[in-house]
Design an enzyme around this catalytic site. Structure first.
Site, PDB file in Angstrom:
ATOM      1  N   ASP A   1       0.813  -1.215   0.000  1.00 19.56           N
ATOM      2  CA  ASP A   1       0.000   0.000   0.000  1.00 19.56           C
ATOM      3  C   ASP A   1       0.849   1.269   0.000  1.00 19.56           C
ATOM      4  OD1 ASP A   1       0.926  -0.778   2.528  1.00 19.56           O
ATOM      5  OD2 ASP A   1      -0.622   0.385   3.570  1.00 19.56           O
TER       6      ASP A   1
ATOM      7  N   ASP B   1       7.880  11.505   9.856  1.00 18.50           N
ATOM      8  CA  ASP B   1       7.754  10.052   9.946  1.00 18.50           C
ATOM      9  C   ASP B   1       8.957   9.393   9.270  1.00 18.50           C
ATOM     10  OD1 ASP B   1       5.670   7.892  10.589  1.00 18.50           O
ATOM     11  OD2 ASP B   1       6.170   7.431   8.492  1.00 18.50           O
TER      12      ASP B   1
ATOM     13  N   GLU C   1      11.147  11.311  13.786  1.00 16.47           N
ATOM     14  CA  GLU C   1      10.636  10.045  14.297  1.00 16.47           C
ATOM     15  C   GLU C   1      11.495   8.918  13.745  1.00 16.47           C
ATOM     16  OE1 GLU C   1       8.567   7.556  12.452  1.00 16.47           O
ATOM     17  OE2 GLU C   1       7.610   6.507  14.100  1.00 16.47           O
TER      18      GLU C   1
ATOM     19  N   LYS D   1      -4.395   3.489  13.760  1.00 17.35           N
ATOM     20  CA  LYS D   1      -3.981   3.741  12.378  1.00 17.35           C
ATOM     21  C   LYS D   1      -4.984   3.174  11.382  1.00 17.35           C
ATOM     22  CE  LYS D   1       0.380   2.248  11.924  1.00 17.35           C
ATOM     23  NZ  LYS D   1       1.757   2.131  11.363  1.00 17.35           N
TER      24      LYS D   1
END
Lengths: 705, 705
Positions: free
Chosen positions: A387, A422, A451, A561
Site C-alpha cells: 500500500d 515520519d 521520528e 492507524k
C-alpha cells in the site's frame, strides 16, 4: 584565530623585515596559549552544535601553557550580529587534565558562535609568586616593586608583548585604585605585610577582574551554534488522530468520520492538561489500492478508513486535506482555536505515497520502476508493504525537493509551526539537511521532530544536521540503571547533537512493560517522561490506560492507524492519569529546572526499584532570577510498595542548602500532592501504587525559608 | 567532498537550470552516504595525524545510510604526489554502532592524506534481496531479470544516478563474465537455482570486487597524515655523558675530562648491544657563575665540571663544543664512527643559558629583566635555579627563533639527525610547531624527541604539533594493570598524536621500584621497555644496576650531571644486563611485530605479578611478507618465583594457529634463551629472578611448522 594571527603577522612584518616565512598556514598555527579539544563542536565545526534560547550549556576546552606562569581562560559567546554577548571565566574541572569549563546562555534564536580566549595572567602570577616569596623572605623589595609596576601597567592597559591584542584600560576610578596600590607597594615606611596587602586587596582584585590585563591574548576560531527558540527544547506534545474525535456510527451502523472541527472541541481539555503542542497524524486523503484493514490486515472492509500513512488518492496528496476531515477553512479554524489556547499545531510529514497518490501518475520518475515496469512498493524482504510507494530521491532530486518544499510551505502558511517527520531515516540525510535549512531560512520558528527509531549513529546525525527534536529510546529503558544512564546520556553526551523527546507510548509503540501494572505503570512512565526530558509527548488515550498489545507486536491492538477509535471522554478521569498529566505539566511550567536538559544529577537509593535524580538551574541562568531545583523519586515497581532511603549528594544537587542544627535541611514540596517535607542527606521514602508512586519535590528557594 | 560536490553542483546547474540555491555551503553538506567521526583526525584536521613509513595504522569512520539498501565503505590512502596509493574495504567493527575500520600503510615519508569513500552497493543489495525473495518464492522472475540488468549495467560501468562519479568498467574479460551471467539469469529453460547461482558465482563476485559498481559514490574531505621515516617509530637509544668516557684523575689527583674521541671508542660496544641511536647530553661550554657542585649542591668545587645543562661560557654557547670534549673535527669523527656502525647521533637541546652564555650580553632582550635590572633566573617559587637563565620567547620571538634555528642547523650540518629536546614544555608550543616544521622542510629526516614529563595534555600536544617522539610515563607504571593499560593507551588511544619512547631510567629518573630488586628489576624493566614500545632508551650505566637514590630525590646519587662518572667497562658483563640488552635489541631487529606500535593484545594470567601481552603484524603489512607474532610474559616480582597460567586469546592473537589433535598449537621460541615450547590456549609458566624473569616468545611462522 585566523584574523588575529594575520594582523599580528602584518605588524610583525613591518617591524621585523627579515622575518622568515612561517611554514604553517595561519589557521593551523597553535596559539601562544593553546585551547584544544573544544566542546561542543560537531564534525570539526562543519555543523553547528545545538543550543536553545534561555538555556545555559557547558563549553569545555583543554588549556595549558608552558612553564609556571598563570593563565586565564574565557568562553566567549557571540550573537548573530557578531556582538560579544557573554564572556565567562572557565574553571579547571579535572585538575591534572587541564580541562576547563564555563556555561553560556544565548538569549534569542539564530546563528551564534562561541570561542575560547586564553591569556597570560600577570596579576595571578604575581599574587602567587609574591605571596610565596615574601612569606619565605625572598626578593621582598623586588616583588613589591614588581607589584607596583604591574599596578601602573594595568592602569594604562598596556599588555605584553606590545603587539598582542589590546583591551581598554580600567575606568578612571579603577586607575586610581591601581595607582594608589602602587604607591603603597613602594612605601618603604610601611610594613611589608601592609604593602603586600595593598596589591592583594579586594578593590584591586575587583579592578583586575573587571578589566583584566590580558597579556599574550589569543583566541580559537569561532565555532558555530544553532540557537533555536525555546519550544525546540521545552514542549509538551499531545498526539491525536483527528478523525477519531467525533467519529460514530450512523443509524445504519456505518462509520462517520470525526472532523477537524470535532477535534477542535477537545482542544480546551487538552490545553487544560497543560499540553502546548497538538500533534495531528496525517490529515491527507488516503489511498484505496491495497488499503490495510483493521489490525493491519491485508483486506480492508468497506467500513475501514485506511491508514492515514497511506497518503494520496484521486482527491489529492500531501498538500490536501481528507474531505472527511474538512476543508482548509476548517483547518484554519483548528489552528486559530489552538492558538487561542496558546497551543501550536504539529503536522505529521510522512514522505511516501499510496498507489493512488497524484504524484504516481504525474511523476513516475519520483519512484523506483522495477524491471517489469511496475513501481516498487516498500519492502524489507521478505516483508512487503504494497500500500506504500517510497519516493526515490535520486532520480530527480531537484524536482522532488521542490515538490516537498511546496508541501511544507503550504502547511506553514496555514499556521503549522512543527512537523513530526515520519521515518526520516529512510530518506537521504542530505535531503533533510538542505530542506530544514531552507525552510528555517524563511521560517526560523519551524521545528522538525525526527521520528527515527533506529541505530544511534543515524539518530544522532539526523539531529546534528538539522532536526530540532528527536524521538528517543526512552520507551525501551525500563530498569533503574538503564533509565538513569540514558537520562544522563541525552543530557550530557548527545545534547549538542539531538534534543530528546520522551514518549511513554505512541500509536506505534506499546512496550511489554506497559501491558501489566495497570494505571500505576502509566503513571510511572508519565512521571519519568515529563521530568526526565524537557520535551515529552502523550498519545491520546493514555488517560484510559489502553494497554493491550496486538499479539506478536509492540503496538496496541485495534491500532488507531487502521480504524476509528472514539473514546469516552466523559469518563477520562477514571484512572487519575489525566489529573497526573495536568499536575506534571503544571510543575514543568512553573519550574525552570524541568525546562532544561543539561543539569541533571543522579542520586543513590537503597533499592533497585527506587530511582532518584534532580534537575537544577542556578539563579544566574534562571528566568526568574532565582535558582530552581526539583528532585524526582520514582518507585519503578507498579505492583509493590517500596520503602527505602534516598541519599542526596548536596554538593552536586546545586541548590542552596540551609544548614540547621540537626544537619543540612532542604524544605521541599511535592508537586503531585502538595505535601511538604524537610529533606537532608538521607531521606526515608515510602512509595506504592495506591497512594503515590512518585515524588516530584520542588526545593523551596532559600530566600523563602 | 568539496571537489566532488562542486563538480556535481556545476553539472546539475547545467541540466536543471531552475535548481534553487543550496542553503548549506558545499563543504558542510552531508554526503549522500555519510561518513562521520573519522579517525585519526587531530583538531578537526588542522594538524596531521602521525603515521610511519612501513607501519599499518587503523582508520575508522561511522557510516550509515537511509533505508535498507547495502552500502560499501573504503579507506583511501593518498601519497604526497596526490596519487591513490591504497584502497581498503572497511568493515563494521561494532555492529549496531555503524563503526567501520580498515588498516592502511604508507611506504615513504611525506605529507600524505586519507579519506573515506562511501557508495551504494547495488550488487550486494541484489544478492541479499534475490536470495531472500527467491527462497520465499516471491518475485522470482523479476529478481532474476533485475540481476541480469545489473550484470549488463556493471559491464558498461554505468553508475546511478548518471551524475555520480564514475569508475572505469571491467576489462573485456570481466565484461564477458557479467554478460554471460546475464544470459543465464534470463534463461527460462534452466532451473531457478541455476539461474540465480550464475549471478552469485565466484567469478561474478570477483569482477564486482575488482571493479565495483559504485552508485552514489561520495567521499569525505582528505585528512592530513604526517608520515615520518621508520626510525621515528622504531629506534633504540643509548644515552651517554661523553665527558665520563675516559675521565680520570691525573697524577696530582685532578680530574681530566673524557673526550668525544674517548667516547667514540665505546661506540662498537654500544652498537654490538644493538642500539642504533647514540644520544649525547649537551656538549657545550658550561658556565661557572652559580655552577652546581656534586649532588646539586650550591657551591661547586674547583674539580666540579658543572652541569652540561648550565650551557654557555665565554668559550661559547649552544653552537660551540666544550673545549674539554674536543673540537668540531672530533665531533665529526664521532659522527663518522657512529655512521660506520649504522648508528645515528642524537644531541640534547636544552634551550636555557648559564649567566655566562654569550647571549646574555649580546641579547639581554632574550631574557626577562627584573625590576632591579637583573636578569631573571629560573625559579618555581620558592625554589631557585640561579645557574640557569630561561629564555623569554615573547620579547623578540623572531630574533630568538632565528638564533635557535641557526644552532639546530649547525649541528644538523655536522651530521646530527635527532634532537632530544630538554623540557620542551617550558617553551611556547607555537615556537616548537614552527621550528620543527621549518627544519623538517629542509631536513625531513631530522627527528625531535620531546623530554616532557608533565601533564597529559601538554605531552599529547607536543606530539601533535610536531615532535616525532615523546618520553612517557613508562618509568612510573609499575603495577600489572597500570602497565598494561598504559601500553594499550599509547598503542591505541594516543598513537596518532605521539610516538612513545620507553626509558627504564634516565640520568634524571631513578624511581623507587628500581632501588630494590637488584639486577632482576633492571632486567624486568628492560624487557618491558624493549617490547612494550618500538622506541626505547637506556641510560649508560644501566648495565651496572646503578640503583642508589639521592636521598629525597627520584634520581641517582652522585648524579652524572654534576660530576665525572667513569665506569669499569671491563666489568660490564657482571650482572648479565648488557647481554640481555643485546638479546632484546636483536629480537627487536628480527621481529617486525616489535617494530610497530598499534597491534598489541593483552592476555589474562592467573597471577597479579604475571603480565602477558602480544604484538602482531599480519603478512600483508610485514616487510618479510610473513606474519610475525611475539608473546611477552614477565614476572613483575623481582624477588620471588611466580608459577601460573597464561591464557592466550587465540582469536585476538592474530597469529595463524595450527590446530593439532590435542587442541590449538603455537610453536614458540624464547628469544632470550632459545628454549622452544608448544603453546596453546592455557600455558603453564614458571618465572623467577634467578633462571629467567621473562619470556619473549616468537611464534614460528605457520609455513615453517
Amino acid at each position: 584565530m585566523a584574523t588575529k594571527r594575520t594582523s599580528r603577522a602584518t605588524s610583525a612584518t613591518r617591524t621585523t623585515p627579515t622575518r622568515s616565512k612561517h611554514p604553517i598556514p595561519p589557521r593551523a598555527r597553535i596559539n601562544r596559549i593553546p585551547a584544544t579539544e573544544v566542546f561542543p563542536v560537531v564534525e570539526g565545526g562543519l555543523w553547528p552544535a545545538k543550543a536553545t534560547e534561555g538555556e545555559s550549556f557547558p563549553v569545555r576546552a583543554t588549556v595549558f601553557r608552558e612553564g609556571h606562569d598563570a593563565l586565564n581562560v574565557e568562553a566567549v559567546l557571540i550573537d548573530p550580529d557578531g556582538v560579544e554577548h557573554m564572556r565567562e571565566t572557565m574553571y579547571d574541572i579535572a585538575p591534572g587534565l587541564d580541562r576547563y569549563e564555563a556555561w553560556l546562555m544565548p538569549d534569542r534564536p539564530g546563528d551564534w558562535t562561541f570561542r575560547i580566549d586564553t591569556w597570560s595572567d600577570p596579576y595571578a602570577t604575581w599574587t602567587h609568586d609574591a605571596a610565596v616569596k615574601i612569606a619565605a623572605g625572598t626578593d621582598v623589595e623586588l616583588m613589591l616593586e614588581e607589584g607596583a609596576r604591574l599596578m601602573e601597567r594595568a592602569a594604562t592597559g598596556r599588555v605584553l608583548p606590545s603587539r598582542a591584542k589590546k583591551t581598554p584600560p580600567p575606568q578612571a576610578k579603577g586607575q586610581d585604585i591601581l595607582r594608589e596600590a602602587a604607591e603603597i607597594l613602594r612605601d618603604d615606611t610601611a610594613s611589608v605585610q601592609h604593602r603586600l596587602s595593598a596589591g592583594l586587596s579586594t578593590k584591586v582584585r575587583s579592578v583586575f577582574r573587571e578589566t583584566p590585563l590580558r597579556d599574550l591574548w589569543s583566541y580559537t576560531r569561532s565555532y558555530p551554534l544553532k540557537v533555536d527558540r525555546k519550544k525546540a527544547l521545552f514542549s509538551s506534545w499531545y498526539e491525536i488522530f483527528p478523525r477519531s474525535y467525533g467519529a460514530h456510527r450512523d443509524d445504519e451502523g456505518n462509520w462517520v468520520s470525526g472532523t477537524l472541527r470535532d477535534a477542535a472541541e477537545h482542544l480546551p481539555r487538552i490545553a487544560d492538561m497543560g499540553f502546548d503542542v497538538i500533534y495531528l497524524t496525517p490529515i491527507h486523503p488516503i489511498g484505496t489500492t491495497f488499503r490495510k484493514g483493521r489490525n493491519n490486515t491485508l483486506e480492508a472492509g468497506p467500513q475501514d478508513p485506511g491508514s492515514p500513512y497511506g497518503i494520496g488518492s484521486k482527491e489529492g496528496g500531501h498538500d490536501t486535506i481528507h474531505p472527511d476531515l474538512g476543508t482548509f477553512a476548517d483547518f484554519d479554524f483548528f489552528i486559530s482555536q489552538a492558538r487561542e489556547l496558546d497551543m501550536e499545531v504539529a503536522l505529521d510529514i510522512a514522505l511516501q505515497c499510496s498507489p493512488d497518490h497524484p504524484w504516481v501518475k504525474e511523476h513516475p520518475e519520483w519512484f523506483t520502476t522495477r524491471a517489469d515496469g511496475t513501481i516498487a512498493y516498500a519492502e524489507n524482504p521478505p516483508k512487503k508493504y504494497q500500500d506504500i510507494y517510497p519516493l526515490n530521491f535520486d532520480n530527480d532530486p531537484e524536482g522532488i525537493y521542490r515538490a516537498i518544499k511546496d508541501v511544507l510551505i503550504t502547511w506553514i502558511e496555514h499556521g503549522v509551526t512543527l512537523f513530526r517527520v515520519d521515518n526520516p531515516h529512510t530518506k537521504p540525510l542530505a535531503f533533510w539537511q538542505r530542506i530544514i535549512a531552507e525552510i528555517n531560512a524563511s521560517y526560523p520558528d519551524v521545528i522538525f521532530l525526527a521520528e527515527a527509531f533506529t541505530r544511534p549513529a543515524m539518530m544522532r546525525t539526523l539531529g546534528a544536521i538539522g532536526f530540532q527534536q528527536s524521538y528517543t529510546y526512552f520507551a525501551w529503558r525500563t530498569e533503574k540503571d538503564e533509565i538513569l544512564e540514558y537520562f544522563e546520556e541525552v543530557a550530557k553526551e548527545t545534547a549538542h547533537l539531538m534534543r530528546p523527546s520522551f514518549w511513554p507510548t505512541t500509536h506505534d509503540i506499546l512496550t511489554a512493560q506497559m501491558t501489566t501494572g495497570g494505571p500505576a505503570i502509566f503513571a510511572i512512565r508519565a512521571v519519568l517522561a515529563a521530568t526526565g526530558s524537557p520535551t515529552w509527548g502523550i498519545y491520546s488515550g493514555y488517560e484510559f490506560v489502553e494497554n493491550v498489545q496486538r499479539p506478536g507486536f509492540e503496538e496496541q491492538i485495534d491500532n488507531e492507524k487502521y480504524e476509528f477509535r472514539p473514546r469516552r471522554w466523559d469518563q477520562v478521569d477514571q484512572y487519575g492519569i489525566a489529573h497526573l498529566l495536568t499536575l506534571l505539566n503544571s510543575a514543568r511550567k512553573r519550574h525552570p529546572a524541568l525546562q532544561q536538559l543539561h543539569c541533571i544529577t543522579v542520586h543513590p537509593t537503597t533499592d533497585d526499584r527506587l530511582l532518584c535524580f534532580s534537575k537544577h538551574v542556578p539563579a544566574q541562568f534562571s528566568p526568574t532570577g532565582e535558582e530552581d531545583t526539583v528532585i524526582v523519586v520514582v518507585n519503578l515497581d507498579p505492583h509493590n510498595e517500596v520503602i527505602g532511603s534516598v541519599d542526596i549528594d548536596l554538593a552536586k544537587l546545586g541548590a542552596s542548602v540551609n544548614y540547621g542544627t540537626g544537619g543540612p535541611v532542604l524544605e521541599v514540596v511535592d508537586e503531585l500532592d502538595g505535601q511538604e517535607y524537610s529533606w537532608g542527606e538521607h531521606n526515608f521514602v515510602r512509595l506504592n501504587p495506591i497512594e503515590r508512586t512518585a515524588h516530584v519535590l520542588a526545593v523551596k528557594p532559600s530566600s523563602r525559608r
